[in-house]
Design a protein around this motif. Structure first.
Motif, PDB file in Angstrom:
ATOM      1  N   ASN A  54     -46.673  11.819 -44.672  1.00 52.53           N
ATOM      2  CA  ASN A  54     -46.211  12.218 -43.596  1.00 52.53           C
ATOM      3  C   ASN A  54     -47.004  12.798 -42.411  1.00 52.53           C
ATOM      4  O   ASN A  54     -46.590  13.346 -41.581  1.00 52.53           O
ATOM      5  CB  ASN A  54     -44.882  13.203 -43.757  1.00 52.53           C
ATOM      6  CG  ASN A  54     -45.019  14.284 -44.768  1.00 52.53           C
ATOM      7  OD1 ASN A  54     -46.270  14.814 -45.150  1.00 52.53           O
ATOM      8  ND2 ASN A  54     -43.930  15.090 -44.676  1.00 52.53           N
ATOM      9  N   GLU A  55     -48.313  13.261 -43.138  1.00 55.18           N
ATOM     10  CA  GLU A  55     -49.228  13.892 -42.076  1.00 55.18           C
ATOM     11  C   GLU A  55     -50.224  12.885 -41.858  1.00 55.18           C
ATOM     12  O   GLU A  55     -51.279  13.062 -41.092  1.00 55.18           O
ATOM     13  CB  GLU A  55     -49.695  15.148 -42.648  1.00 55.18           C
ATOM     14  CG  GLU A  55     -48.764  15.994 -43.006  1.00 55.18           C
ATOM     15  CD  GLU A  55     -49.266  17.286 -43.617  1.00 55.18           C
ATOM     16  OE1 GLU A  55     -48.790  18.176 -44.160  1.00 55.18           O
ATOM     17  OE2 GLU A  55     -50.561  17.328 -44.233  1.00 55.18           O
ATOM     18  N   THR A  79     -46.618  11.670 -32.625  1.00 56.16           N
ATOM     19  CA  THR A  79     -45.264  11.031 -32.474  1.00 56.16           C
ATOM     20  C   THR A  79     -44.771  10.248 -33.688  1.00 56.16           C
ATOM     21  O   THR A  79     -43.718  10.536 -34.197  1.00 56.16           O
ATOM     22  CB  THR A  79     -45.247  10.307 -31.006  1.00 56.16           C
ATOM     23  OG1 THR A  79     -45.530  10.873 -29.985  1.00 56.16           O
ATOM     24  CG2 THR A  79     -43.790   9.778 -30.768  1.00 56.16           C
ATOM     25  N   SER A  80     -45.725   9.440 -33.899  1.00 55.09           N
ATOM     26  CA  SER A  80     -45.257   8.692 -35.372  1.00 55.09           C
ATOM     27  C   SER A  80     -44.873   9.518 -36.623  1.00 55.09           C
ATOM     28  O   SER A  80     -43.778   8.997 -37.055  1.00 55.09           O
ATOM     29  CB  SER A  80     -46.443   7.739 -35.728  1.00 55.09           C
ATOM     30  OG  SER A  80     -46.278   6.944 -36.832  1.00 55.09           O
ATOM     31  N   ASP A  81     -45.769  10.584 -36.897  1.00 57.91           N
ATOM     32  CA  ASP A  81     -45.410  11.391 -37.776  1.00 57.91           C
ATOM     33  C   ASP A  81     -44.055  12.135 -37.830  1.00 57.91           C
ATOM     34  O   ASP A  81     -43.315  12.621 -38.568  1.00 57.91           O
ATOM     35  CB  ASP A  81     -46.436  12.311 -38.203  1.00 57.91           C
ATOM     36  CG  ASP A  81     -47.497  11.705 -38.972  1.00 57.91           C
ATOM     37  OD1 ASP A  81     -47.341  10.638 -39.461  1.00 57.91           O
ATOM     38  OD2 ASP A  81     -48.732  12.295 -38.865  1.00 57.91           O
ATOM     39  N   LYS A 119     -38.230  12.899 -38.839  1.00 62.32           N
ATOM     40  CA  LYS A 119     -36.594  12.848 -38.343  1.00 62.32           C
ATOM     41  C   LYS A 119     -35.916  11.817 -38.886  1.00 62.32           C
ATOM     42  O   LYS A 119     -34.711  11.466 -38.594  1.00 62.32           O
ATOM     43  CB  LYS A 119     -36.756  12.717 -36.828  1.00 62.32           C
ATOM     44  CG  LYS A 119     -37.295  13.795 -36.148  1.00 62.32           C
ATOM     45  CD  LYS A 119     -36.367  14.934 -36.239  1.00 62.32           C
ATOM     46  CE  LYS A 119     -36.764  16.294 -35.542  1.00 62.32           C
ATOM     47  NZ  LYS A 119     -35.689  17.315 -35.786  1.00 62.32           N
ATOM     48  N   GLY A 120     -36.507  10.971 -40.005  1.00 67.06           N
ATOM     49  CA  GLY A 120     -35.809  10.113 -40.860  1.00 67.06           C
ATOM     50  C   GLY A 120     -35.806   8.598 -40.053  1.00 67.06           C
ATOM     51  O   GLY A 120     -35.321   7.648 -40.506  1.00 67.06           O
ATOM     52  N   PHE A 121     -36.869   8.251 -39.109  1.00 61.31           N
ATOM     53  CA  PHE A 121     -36.788   6.989 -38.538  1.00 61.31           C
ATOM     54  C   PHE A 121     -37.513   6.060 -39.447  1.00 61.31           C
ATOM     55  O   PHE A 121     -38.359   6.652 -40.392  1.00 61.31           O
ATOM     56  CB  PHE A 121     -37.546   6.926 -37.086  1.00 61.31           C
ATOM     57  CG  PHE A 121     -36.860   7.395 -35.998  1.00 61.31           C
ATOM     58  CD1 PHE A 121     -35.937   6.543 -35.287  1.00 61.31           C
ATOM     59  CD2 PHE A 121     -36.847   8.500 -35.785  1.00 61.31           C
ATOM     60  CE1 PHE A 121     -35.083   6.827 -34.033  1.00 61.31           C
ATOM     61  CE2 PHE A 121     -35.651   9.137 -34.770  1.00 61.31           C
ATOM     62  CZ  PHE A 121     -35.106   8.212 -33.777  1.00 61.31           C
ATOM     63  N   THR A 122     -37.304   4.846 -39.462  1.00 61.32           N
ATOM     64  CA  THR A 122     -37.938   3.880 -40.515  1.00 61.32           C
ATOM     65  C   THR A 122     -39.598   3.986 -40.031  1.00 61.32           C
ATOM     66  O   THR A 122     -39.726   4.155 -38.987  1.00 61.32           O
ATOM     67  CB  THR A 122     -37.424   2.500 -40.345  1.00 61.32           C
ATOM     68  OG1 THR A 122     -37.570   1.997 -39.140  1.00 61.32           O
ATOM     69  CG2 THR A 122     -35.765   2.457 -40.748  1.00 61.32           C
ATOM     70  N   ARG A 123     -40.251   3.283 -40.810  1.00 61.92           N
ATOM     71  CA  ARG A 123     -41.680   3.075 -40.775  1.00 61.92           C
ATOM     72  C   ARG A 123     -41.719   2.104 -39.694  1.00 61.92           C
ATOM     73  O   ARG A 123     -42.817   2.092 -39.034  1.00 61.92           O
ATOM     74  CB  ARG A 123     -42.261   2.683 -42.206  1.00 61.92           C
ATOM     75  CG  ARG A 123     -42.338   3.914 -43.223  1.00 61.92           C
ATOM     76  CD  ARG A 123     -42.911   3.153 -44.483  1.00 61.92           C
ATOM     77  NE  ARG A 123     -43.570   3.965 -45.504  1.00 61.92           N
ATOM     78  CZ  ARG A 123     -43.954   3.845 -46.883  1.00 61.92           C
ATOM     79  NH1 ARG A 123     -44.016   2.549 -47.047  1.00 61.92           N
ATOM     80  NH2 ARG A 123     -44.073   4.692 -47.711  1.00 61.92           N
ATOM     81  N   ALA A 173     -43.863   1.156 -33.302  1.00 65.60           N
ATOM     82  CA  ALA A 173     -43.638   1.552 -31.673  1.00 65.60           C
ATOM     83  C   ALA A 173     -45.022   2.059 -31.056  1.00 65.60           C
ATOM     84  O   ALA A 173     -45.151   1.518 -29.828  1.00 65.60           O
ATOM     85  CB  ALA A 173     -42.325   2.720 -31.633  1.00 65.60           C
ATOM     86  N   PRO A 174     -45.666   2.980 -31.352  1.00 63.61           N
ATOM     87  CA  PRO A 174     -46.909   3.093 -30.461  1.00 63.61           C
ATOM     88  C   PRO A 174     -47.795   2.207 -30.225  1.00 63.61           C
ATOM     89  O   PRO A 174     -48.317   1.976 -29.247  1.00 63.61           O
ATOM     90  CB  PRO A 174     -47.322   4.406 -31.303  1.00 63.61           C
ATOM     91  CG  PRO A 174     -46.392   4.874 -31.944  1.00 63.61           C
ATOM     92  CD  PRO A 174     -45.434   3.769 -32.767  1.00 63.61           C
ATOM     93  N   ILE A 175     -47.890   1.232 -31.335  1.00 64.22           N
ATOM     94  CA  ILE A 175     -49.049   0.158 -31.316  1.00 64.22           C
ATOM     95  C   ILE A 175     -48.573  -0.813 -30.367  1.00 64.22           C
ATOM     96  O   ILE A 175     -49.189  -1.323 -29.200  1.00 64.22           O
ATOM     97  CB  ILE A 175     -48.994  -0.225 -32.819  1.00 64.22           C
ATOM     98  CG1 ILE A 175     -49.888   0.649 -33.752  1.00 64.22           C
ATOM     99  CG2 ILE A 175     -50.209  -1.532 -32.738  1.00 64.22           C
ATOM    100  CD1 ILE A 175     -50.045   0.377 -35.113  1.00 64.22           C
ATOM    101  N   ILE A 176     -47.123  -1.145 -30.434  1.00 63.99           N
ATOM    102  CA  ILE A 176     -46.784  -2.219 -29.645  1.00 63.99           C
ATOM    103  C   ILE A 176     -46.758  -1.844 -28.109  1.00 63.99           C
ATOM    104  O   ILE A 176     -47.100  -2.679 -27.310  1.00 63.99           O
ATOM    105  CB  ILE A 176     -45.202  -2.777 -30.197  1.00 63.99           C
ATOM    106  CG1 ILE A 176     -45.470  -3.589 -31.469  1.00 63.99           C
ATOM    107  CG2 ILE A 176     -44.629  -3.607 -29.061  1.00 63.99           C
ATOM    108  CD1 ILE A 176     -44.010  -3.754 -32.100  1.00 63.99           C
TER     109      ILE A 176
END
Length: 433
Positions: A138-139, A299-301, A306-310, A316-319
């Motif tokens: 998670n880090e 943001t990804s971490d 916060k419980g969002f899926t991988r 999301a950041p990559i797309i």
């Protein structure tokens, strides 16, 4: 480290962040030795009589060996201690960088650029392996974003400095100074780096924090490394989701390579900027990419915590980044220098957002083959360093850079498609064999 008050838990130390700083500095030096050729290009072309097509081959030469040796480099990274391997290759690529300042021919320069690519080949597999060992899951995106940002922040501040060094010492002095810096840092790495289980100053709480969070720590009394099997290599090419990552990394690399090679030439020869001034203008897109990669990582971490899926948190950041990278085409439709830099900065900001793609290697690769999969990932991505500079050399031989920017934008679109439709669920691959 001690306890904080009666009955309180031991504080989790921060030695892993010291290691991250070391990787960050290494990445800055790594990219310094990759990109100083772009600063020297104009003077090289004039003094050695090199044309645009030949310059394209020189820019590309690094990528020939760098990409071809990624898989062997990944295998070596899995098997050789990072404390030994990293300073060794650093010394070798720094010596090759220094010797560039002594050459007098196209052929010699071409050979040295290929040798730098060869010696730097294991570097990013090592970086990813070290972060996988030192950071819980998670880090990890934040850690990858931080060291990856070194390539952007380093060049943002170093481009003007390198331009001034060349102005004062010539292109030969530029290469010699760059090489000396790498040699000094190799000594620092050897004396200070240790894997977590061998680090004398790491506390038990931090070691447990890393291990319990998914960090791949090898215990002191057991070596988990396994002998290389040809089936391991087959696993690197048989999974669709890995191919989605590989194609995406190639397309991501295309934008990066443009900025690392032809970008200063674009500003000086096509846009007519003063050489010194171009160094300062060129730093702006690098700063944008720096903020992009940090924003993506943290943001990804945050989304993971916060419980969002991988799939959401990591993709999301990559797309989004690949979508923004297409903005590079906008520079073809304006003559205003400010707007040109704006379009290029948006594109490189997007490239920065997408540059945390290494997180997928640490999350998807079989745990005993992280170096190998990382090498394969960087091999396919590194092919962009072979193809893109040469293609651009041919596209711009009549002095018009517009086709080159269309080419880069089209590859960014392909990368967007790959990450969206080919990469599936983000989960570690467990080989059947």
């Amino acid at each position: 480290m001690g306890n904080v008050g009666p009955g309180s838990k031991e504080r989790i130390g921060k030695k892993r962040y010291n290691i991250l700083v070391m990787i960050f500095i290494t990445v800055v030096i790594n990219y310094l030795d990759r990109t100083n050729i772009s600063i020297a290009a104009g003077a090289l072309k004039e003094e050695l009589g090199i044309n645009a097509i030949q310059m394209g081959y020189i820019f590309s030469a690094f990528g020939w060996t760098y990409s071809l040796l990624q898989i062997p480099g990944g295998i070596v990274a899995d098997k050789v201690k990072s404390r030994i391997l990293y300073p060794l290759i650093m010394v070798l690529w720094s010596l090759a960088t220094l010797v560039q300042g002594l050459v007098n021919s196209f052929t010699a320069l071409l050979g040295l650029r290929t040798s730098i690519g060869m010696f730097e080949a294991p570097s990013y597999p090592i970086n990813n392996l070290i972060v996988t060992r030192w950071f819980p899951e998670n880090e990890r995106a934040s850690a990858i974003a931080t060291y990856t940002s070194g390539q952007f922040l380093g060049m943002a501040f170093l481009l003007p400095v390198l331009t001034l060094i060349q102005d004062a010492l010539g292109w030969r002095g530029l290469f010699i100074v760059s090489g000396i810096i790498g040699l000094l840092w190799a000594a620092v790495w050897y004396f200070f780096y240790r894997d977590p289980q061998n680090h004398k100053k790491i506390g038990k709480a931090e070691l447990s924090h890393i291990k319990d969070g998914g960090g791949l720590i090898v215990t002191k009394d057991k070596d988990d490394t396994q002998k290389f099997k040809w089936s391991d290599l087959a696993n690197a090419f048989k999974y669709r989701k890995l191919w989605g990552l590989y194609i995406g990394q190639f397309c991501l690399g295309a934008t990066t390579i443009f900025f690392l090679t032809w970008f200063p030439t674009y500003l000086v020869e096509f846009r007519g900027l003063d050489f010194i001034k171009s160094g300062f203008y060129a730093s702006i897109p690098y700063l944008a990419a720096f903020f992009g990669v940090l924003l993506a990582g943290f943001t990804s971490d945050y989304l993971i915590k916060k419980g969002f899926t991988r799939e959401v948190a990591r993709k999301a950041p990559i797309i989004t980044g690949m979508l923004l990278s297409i903005a590079i085409i906008g520079a073809n439709y304006t003559e205003n220098t400010t707007l040109i830099i704006v379009f290029l900065s948006i594109a490189f900001f997007g490239n920065g957002l997408a540059s945390i793609a290494w997180i997928f290697v640490s999350l998807i690769a079989p745990k005993n083959n992280i170096g190998l999969i990382g090498g394969t990932f960087n091999f396919i991505g590194g092919l962009s360093a072979v193809v893109v500079p040469i293609v651009i050399g041919y596209l711009v031989q009549d002095g018009d850079f517009s086709p080159a920017l269309f080419f880069i934008g089209a590859l960014a679109l392909l990368g967007l498609i790959s990450y969206t439709f080919i990469v599936g669920k983000v989960e570690r691959i467990i080989p059947e064999n």
